[in-house]
Design a protein around this motif. Structure first.
Motif, PDB file in Angstrom:
ATOM      1  N   ARG A 238       0.845  -1.224  -0.067  1.00  0.00           N
ATOM      2  CA  ARG A 238      -0.075  -0.263  -0.056  1.00  0.00           C
ATOM      3  C   ARG A 238       0.927   1.438   0.066  1.00  0.00           C
ATOM      4  N   THR A 239       1.757   1.405   0.813  1.00  0.00           N
ATOM      5  CA  THR A 239       2.740   2.438   0.975  1.00  0.00           C
ATOM      6  C   THR A 239       3.507   2.332  -0.254  1.00  0.00           C
ATOM      7  N   ALA A 240       3.977   1.377  -0.738  1.00  0.00           N
ATOM      8  CA  ALA A 240       4.767   1.312  -1.946  1.00  0.00           C
ATOM      9  C   ALA A 240       3.873   1.933  -3.067  1.00  0.00           C
ATOM     10  N   GLY A 241       2.660   1.752  -3.212  1.00  0.00           N
ATOM     11  CA  GLY A 241       1.913   2.323  -4.072  1.00  0.00           C
ATOM     12  C   GLY A 241       1.731   3.748  -4.220  1.00  0.00           C
ATOM     13  N   ILE A 242       1.599   4.245  -2.855  1.00  0.00           N
ATOM     14  CA  ILE A 242       1.532   5.770  -2.667  1.00  0.00           C
ATOM     15  C   ILE A 242       2.890   6.281  -3.055  1.00  0.00           C
ATOM     16  N   CYS A 243       4.094   5.783  -2.836  1.00  0.00           N
ATOM     17  CA  CYS A 243       5.246   6.413  -3.078  1.00  0.00           C
ATOM     18  C   CYS A 243       5.453   6.162  -4.611  1.00  0.00           C
ATOM     19  N   LEU A 244       4.956   5.200  -5.202  1.00  0.00           N
ATOM     20  CA  LEU A 244       5.082   5.043  -6.778  1.00  0.00           C
ATOM     21  C   LEU A 244       4.173   6.055  -7.478  1.00  0.00           C
ATOM     22  N   ASP A 245       2.691   6.365  -6.985  1.00  0.00           N
ATOM     23  CA  ASP A 245       2.130   7.387  -7.572  1.00  0.00           C
ATOM     24  C   ASP A 245       2.824   8.714  -7.381  1.00  0.00           C
ATOM     25  N   GLU A 246       3.133   9.217  -6.316  1.00  0.00           N
ATOM     26  CA  GLU A 246       3.931  10.332  -6.270  1.00  0.00           C
ATOM     27  C   GLU A 246       5.063  10.705  -7.016  1.00  0.00           C
ATOM     28  N   ALA A 247       5.926   9.370  -7.349  1.00  0.00           N
ATOM     29  CA  ALA A 247       7.136   9.458  -8.199  1.00  0.00           C
ATOM     30  C   ALA A 247       6.796   9.859  -9.761  1.00  0.00           C
ATOM     31  N   VAL A 248       5.708   9.155 -10.047  1.00  0.00           N
ATOM     32  CA  VAL A 248       5.202   9.225 -11.548  1.00  0.00           C
ATOM     33  C   VAL A 248       4.461  10.645 -11.708  1.00  0.00           C
ATOM     34  N   ARG A 249       3.976  11.255 -10.610  1.00  0.00           N
ATOM     35  CA  ARG A 249       3.410  12.432 -10.628  1.00  0.00           C
ATOM     36  C   ARG A 249       4.522  13.713 -10.823  1.00  0.00           C
ATOM     37  N   LEU A 250       5.564  13.423 -10.187  1.00  0.00           N
ATOM     38  CA  LEU A 250       6.453  14.397 -10.097  1.00  0.00           C
ATOM     39  C   LEU A 250       7.551  14.224 -11.449  1.00  0.00           C
ATOM     40  N   ASP A 251       7.527  13.139 -12.047  1.00  0.00           N
ATOM     41  CA  ASP A 251       8.378  12.675 -13.222  1.00  0.00           C
ATOM     42  C   ASP A 251       7.774  11.746 -13.988  1.00  0.00           C
ATOM     43  N   SER A 252       6.657  12.232 -14.987  1.00  0.00           N
ATOM     44  CA  SER A 252       5.938  11.334 -15.763  1.00  0.00           C
ATOM     45  C   SER A 252       6.995  10.381 -16.681  1.00  0.00           C
ATOM     46  N   GLY A 253       8.173  10.827 -16.926  1.00  0.00           N
ATOM     47  CA  GLY A 253       9.014  10.077 -17.892  1.00  0.00           C
ATOM     48  C   GLY A 253       9.937   9.044 -17.043  1.00  0.00           C
ATOM     49  N   ALA A 254       9.600   9.053 -15.717  1.00  0.00           N
ATOM     50  CA  ALA A 254      10.767   8.163 -14.917  1.00  0.00           C
ATOM     51  C   ALA A 254      10.440   6.698 -15.133  1.00  0.00           C
ATOM     52  N   ARG A 255      11.324   5.961 -15.128  1.00  0.00           N
ATOM     53  CA  ARG A 255      11.511   4.534 -15.512  1.00  0.00           C
ATOM     54  C   ARG A 255      11.019   3.782 -14.277  1.00  0.00           C
ATOM     55  N   VAL A 256       9.995   2.875 -14.550  1.00  0.00           N
ATOM     56  CA  VAL A 256       9.344   2.479 -13.647  1.00  0.00           C
ATOM     57  C   VAL A 256       9.867   0.769 -13.384  1.00  0.00           C
ATOM     58  N   PRO A 257      10.326   0.377 -12.549  1.00  0.00           N
ATOM     59  CA  PRO A 257      11.075  -0.975 -12.496  1.00  0.00           C
ATOM     60  C   PRO A 257       9.760  -2.127 -12.635  1.00  0.00           C
ATOM     61  N   LEU A 258      10.140  -3.144 -13.139  1.00  0.00           N
ATOM     62  CA  LEU A 258       9.135  -4.205 -13.305  1.00  0.00           C
ATOM     63  C   LEU A 258       8.455  -4.724 -12.045  1.00  0.00           C
ATOM     64  N   PRO A 259       9.065  -4.932 -10.851  1.00  0.00           N
ATOM     65  CA  PRO A 259       8.041  -5.130  -9.698  1.00  0.00           C
ATOM     66  C   PRO A 259       7.171  -4.342  -9.487  1.00  0.00           C
ATOM     67  N   LEU A 260       7.410  -2.785  -9.693  1.00  0.00           N
ATOM     68  CA  LEU A 260       6.629  -1.751  -9.378  1.00  0.00           C
ATOM     69  C   LEU A 260       5.444  -1.486 -10.585  1.00  0.00           C
ATOM     70  N   ARG A 261       6.049  -2.003 -11.753  1.00  0.00           N
ATOM     71  CA  ARG A 261       4.883  -2.237 -12.779  1.00  0.00           C
ATOM     72  C   ARG A 261       3.800  -2.986 -12.651  1.00  0.00           C
ATOM     73  N   LYS A 262       4.144  -4.311 -12.190  1.00  0.00           N
ATOM     74  CA  LYS A 262       3.200  -5.324 -11.734  1.00  0.00           C
ATOM     75  C   LYS A 262       2.296  -4.738 -10.841  1.00  0.00           C
ATOM     76  N   LEU A 263       2.820  -4.065  -9.825  1.00  0.00           N
ATOM     77  CA  LEU A 263       1.909  -3.121  -8.587  1.00  0.00           C
ATOM     78  C   LEU A 263       0.887  -2.272  -9.312  1.00  0.00           C
ATOM     79  N   MET A 264       1.392  -1.716 -10.203  1.00  0.00           N
ATOM     80  CA  MET A 264       0.526  -0.534 -10.813  1.00  0.00           C
ATOM     81  C   MET A 264      -0.767  -1.278 -11.582  1.00  0.00           C
ATOM     82  N   GLU A 265      -0.429  -2.540 -12.244  1.00  0.00           N
ATOM     83  CA  GLU A 265      -1.487  -3.238 -12.885  1.00  0.00           C
ATOM     84  C   GLU A 265      -2.552  -3.811 -11.938  1.00  0.00           C
ATOM     85  N   LYS A 266      -2.177  -4.027 -10.757  1.00  0.00           N
ATOM     86  CA  LYS A 266      -3.047  -4.463  -9.575  1.00  0.00           C
ATOM     87  C   LYS A 266      -3.997  -3.338  -9.124  1.00  0.00           C
ATOM     88  N   TRP A 267      -3.603  -2.114  -9.062  1.00  0.00           N
ATOM     89  CA  TRP A 267      -4.432  -1.172  -8.571  1.00  0.00           C
ATOM     90  C   TRP A 267      -5.371  -0.587  -9.506  1.00  0.00           C
TER      91      TRP A 267
END
Length: 267
Positions: A238-267
């Motif tokens: 849950r906290t990982a998702g919150i950090c990930l959303d904020e990271a993408v908001r600050l830099d939409s072009g940021a590279r998202v690691p595979l484990p986090l991409r999988k997390l995004m798919e679940k959300w």
């Protein structure tokens, strides 16, 4: 510097009459016309001593100069016999410990300085190196200590120290044109050296602190992305998702690691 009182054989508190009597007595013994062994230099010094000490103004000037010379000589003897580092090392109060850290740091004992700093940080939860120094001294020596910590791969301790220095600079500019070097060192540690060298818990603490230090949005996005990965490893998706959303908001072009991409798919 000659001690004219000693040459005449009188105390510094001697009266004018005592000085005159002493001179006459010694002059009889040293005068070239009567002395068995003629010592012209000794008689000259005796005469000079009498002339100076029998004159109120010259005696006053001599007393001042001689007292200053004695203080200087005493300080020289003190420096030769007093070992400041040994004195600091024998003391256990926090101020002396902190003074010893910076003393060693500036006298080619960097290993000792780093070891004592880490020991104090570990043993005293409220330890504050900055408390015992002026703001400027702490920032100057603190940055040197931070560099030594980085050199020895003590990255978390370096971040904590650099955080204090950076916040001080923001409150009142001291380093000015040199400050980018401070930020560059902190940024380098946070981006390149922290992950994998300390526990996820410590890394999370360091990255969270970094979000308050005025780095660029891309840097903050990077820190948040690393935080998301760390939280995911710790099982807090849950906290990982919150950090990930904020990271993408600050830099939409940021590279998202595979484990986090999988997390995004679940959300």
């Amino acid at each position: 510097m000659e001690d004219y009182y000693k040459i005449l054989g009188v105390a510094p508190t001697a009266s004018a009459a005592e000085i005159k009597r002493a001179y006459r007595r010694k002059a009889k013994l040293l005068h070239p016309d009567v002395a068995e062994k003629k010592d012209v230099e000794a008689f000259r010094l005796l005469t000079t001593a009498y002339e100076i000490l029998s004159d109120i103004h010259q005696r006053s000037l001599f007393n001042e100069r001689f007292a200053a010379e004695m203080r200087y000589q005493e300080s020289r003897r003190y420096e030769k016999t007093f070992n400041y580092r040994e004195w600091l090392a024998a003391r256990t109060d926090e101020e002396s410990r902190c003074q010893l850290i910076f003393f060693d740091l500036m006298h080619h004992r960097e290993d000792d300085a780093v070891a004592l700093y880490k020991k104090m940080n570990t043993e005293k939860p409220d330890f504050s190196l900055s408390y015992w120094f002026t703001r400027e001294d702490f920032m100057d020596y603190g940055f040197i200590l931070a560099e030594e910590l980085v050199f020895r791969a003590e990255y978390y301790d370096a971040v904590l120290l650099l955080e204090q220095i950076i916040k001080m600079e923001y409150s009142y500019a001291y380093f000015r044109h040199f400050f980018p070097e401070v930020l560059a060192l902190a940024r380098d540690v946070l981006r390149r050296h922290l992950e994998g060298s300390v526990s996820d818990e410590l890394a999370l603490d360091a990255w969270e602190r970094a979000l308050e230090l005025g780095f660029s949005k891309k840097d903050e996005s990077y820190f948040l992305m690393r935080m998301a990965e760390a939280y995911l490893r710790l099982g807090d998706s849950r906290t990982a998702g919150i950090c990930l959303d904020e990271a993408v908001r600050l830099d939409s072009g940021a590279r998202v690691p595979l484990p986090l991409r999988k997390l995004m798919e679940k959300w």
